[in-house]
Design a protein around this motif. Sequence first.
Motif, PDB file in Angstrom:
ATOM      1  N   ALA A  13      11.839  -7.202 -51.383  1.00 27.63           N
ATOM      2  CA  ALA A  13      10.675  -6.764 -51.272  1.00 27.63           C
ATOM      3  C   ALA A  13      10.149  -5.973 -50.127  1.00 27.63           C
ATOM      4  CB  ALA A  13       9.882  -8.121 -51.593  1.00 27.63           C
ATOM      5  N   ASN A  14      11.090  -5.500 -49.299  1.00 29.92           N
ATOM      6  CA  ASN A  14      10.954  -4.681 -48.178  1.00 29.92           C
ATOM      7  C   ASN A  14       9.959  -5.218 -47.147  1.00 29.92           C
ATOM      8  OD1 ASN A  14      11.561  -2.505 -46.522  1.00 29.92           O
ATOM      9  ND2 ASN A  14       9.794  -1.250 -47.392  1.00 29.92           N
ATOM     10  N   ASN A  15      10.055  -6.676 -46.942  1.00 27.22           N
ATOM     11  CA  ASN A  15       9.112  -7.323 -46.211  1.00 27.22           C
ATOM     12  C   ASN A  15       9.974  -8.584 -45.175  1.00 27.22           C
ATOM     13  OD1 ASN A  15       6.741  -8.418 -45.054  1.00 27.22           O
ATOM     14  ND2 ASN A  15       6.179  -9.567 -46.788  1.00 27.22           N
ATOM     15  N   LEU A  16      10.966  -7.836 -44.663  1.00 24.16           N
ATOM     16  CA  LEU A  16      11.796  -9.141 -43.727  1.00 24.16           C
ATOM     17  C   LEU A  16      11.173  -9.497 -42.382  1.00 24.16           C
ATOM     18  CD1 LEU A  16      15.301  -7.247 -43.737  1.00 24.16           C
ATOM     19  CD2 LEU A  16      14.665  -9.524 -44.777  1.00 24.16           C
ATOM     20  N   ARG A  17      10.092  -8.753 -41.990  1.00 21.21           N
ATOM     21  CA  ARG A  17       9.374  -9.036 -40.945  1.00 21.21           C
ATOM     22  C   ARG A  17       8.561 -10.618 -41.233  1.00 21.21           C
ATOM     23  NH1 ARG A  17       9.131  -3.835 -41.211  1.00 21.21           N
ATOM     24  NH2 ARG A  17       9.351  -2.574 -39.301  1.00 21.21           N
ATOM     25  N   GLN A  18       8.596 -10.694 -42.402  1.00 20.55           N
ATOM     26  CA  GLN A  18       7.772 -12.030 -42.899  1.00 20.55           C
ATOM     27  C   GLN A  18       8.564 -13.114 -42.568  1.00 20.55           C
ATOM     28  OE1 GLN A  18       6.058 -11.986 -46.685  1.00 20.55           O
ATOM     29  NE2 GLN A  18       5.919 -14.326 -46.774  1.00 20.55           N
ATOM     30  N   MET A  19      10.155 -13.044 -42.335  1.00 18.97           N
ATOM     31  CA  MET A  19      11.010 -14.015 -41.955  1.00 18.97           C
ATOM     32  C   MET A  19      10.948 -14.786 -40.673  1.00 18.97           C
ATOM     33  SD  MET A  19      12.045 -15.072 -44.932  1.00 18.97           S
ATOM     34  CE  MET A  19      13.225 -16.292 -44.246  1.00 18.97           C
ATOM     35  N   VAL A  20      10.440 -13.756 -39.555  1.00 19.33           N
ATOM     36  CA  VAL A  20      10.379 -14.180 -38.444  1.00 19.33           C
ATOM     37  C   VAL A  20       9.593 -15.217 -38.012  1.00 19.33           C
ATOM     38  CG1 VAL A  20       9.912 -13.335 -35.992  1.00 19.33           C
ATOM     39  CG2 VAL A  20      10.828 -11.804 -37.651  1.00 19.33           C
ATOM     40  N   ASP A  21      10.120 -16.287 -37.416  1.00 15.94           N
ATOM     41  CA  ASP A  21       9.208 -17.633 -36.898  1.00 15.94           C
ATOM     42  C   ASP A  21       7.793 -17.034 -36.374  1.00 15.94           C
ATOM     43  OD1 ASP A  21       8.295 -20.141 -35.803  1.00 15.94           O
ATOM     44  OD2 ASP A  21      10.259 -20.502 -35.192  1.00 15.94           O
ATOM     45  N   VAL A  23       5.724 -18.803 -35.058  1.00 22.21           N
ATOM     46  CA  VAL A  23       5.701 -19.362 -33.469  1.00 22.21           C
ATOM     47  C   VAL A  23       5.553 -18.121 -32.535  1.00 22.21           C
ATOM     48  CG1 VAL A  23       6.499 -20.927 -31.660  1.00 22.21           C
ATOM     49  CG2 VAL A  23       6.325 -21.503 -34.265  1.00 22.21           C
ATOM     50  N   LEU A  24       6.229 -17.180 -32.900  1.00 19.87           N
ATOM     51  CA  LEU A  24       6.490 -16.037 -31.959  1.00 19.87           C
ATOM     52  C   LEU A  24       5.142 -15.088 -31.985  1.00 19.87           C
ATOM     53  CD1 LEU A  24      10.097 -14.857 -32.762  1.00 19.87           C
ATOM     54  CD2 LEU A  24       9.400 -16.141 -30.744  1.00 19.87           C
ATOM     55  N   ASN A  25       4.365 -15.333 -33.154  1.00 25.78           N
ATOM     56  CA  ASN A  25       3.204 -14.722 -33.053  1.00 25.78           C
ATOM     57  C   ASN A  25       3.163 -13.179 -32.625  1.00 25.78           C
ATOM     58  OD1 ASN A  25       0.260 -15.010 -33.409  1.00 25.78           O
ATOM     59  ND2 ASN A  25      -0.324 -15.437 -31.147  1.00 25.78           N
ATOM     60  N   GLY A  26       4.153 -12.556 -33.287  1.00 29.37           N
ATOM     61  CA  GLY A  26       4.068 -11.015 -33.044  1.00 29.37           C
ATOM     62  C   GLY A  26       4.876 -10.615 -31.812  1.00 29.37           C
ATOM     63  N   ASN A  27       5.225 -11.650 -30.881  1.00 30.78           N
ATOM     64  CA  ASN A  27       5.731 -11.163 -29.788  1.00 30.78           C
ATOM     65  C   ASN A  27       7.406 -11.003 -29.720  1.00 30.78           C
ATOM     66  OD1 ASN A  27       3.199 -11.233 -28.284  1.00 30.78           O
ATOM     67  ND2 ASN A  27       3.150 -13.615 -28.161  1.00 30.78           N
TER      68      ASN A  27
END
Length: 87
Positions: A13-21, A23-27
């Motif tokens: 789906a070209n959306n691997l960023r969604q798999m990041v925890d 809790v990291l809140n984009g950091n």
Amino acid sequence: MRVVVQVWEMYKANNLRQMVDPVLNGNFPEEEAVRLFKVGLMCVQETTKLRPKMSTAVKMLTNEIGIGDTEISKPGLLADLMDVKID
């Protein structure tokens, strides 16, 4: 194995960023996270000949070797090892 399937679906789906925890809140460095997931998927491809050598995977993770738009094939599925019987 469930996580591999989830990462595979997000990759397609070209959306691997969604798999990041969350809790990291984009950091986190997004490019690094996507590279990590892609290298992981390369290492579990169904066809073993397509999997990178460990030394190559390490260089990919450290960005010594670029992965660019490398095509990644479907991951292989392992049977539950508890169900495997050895004669």
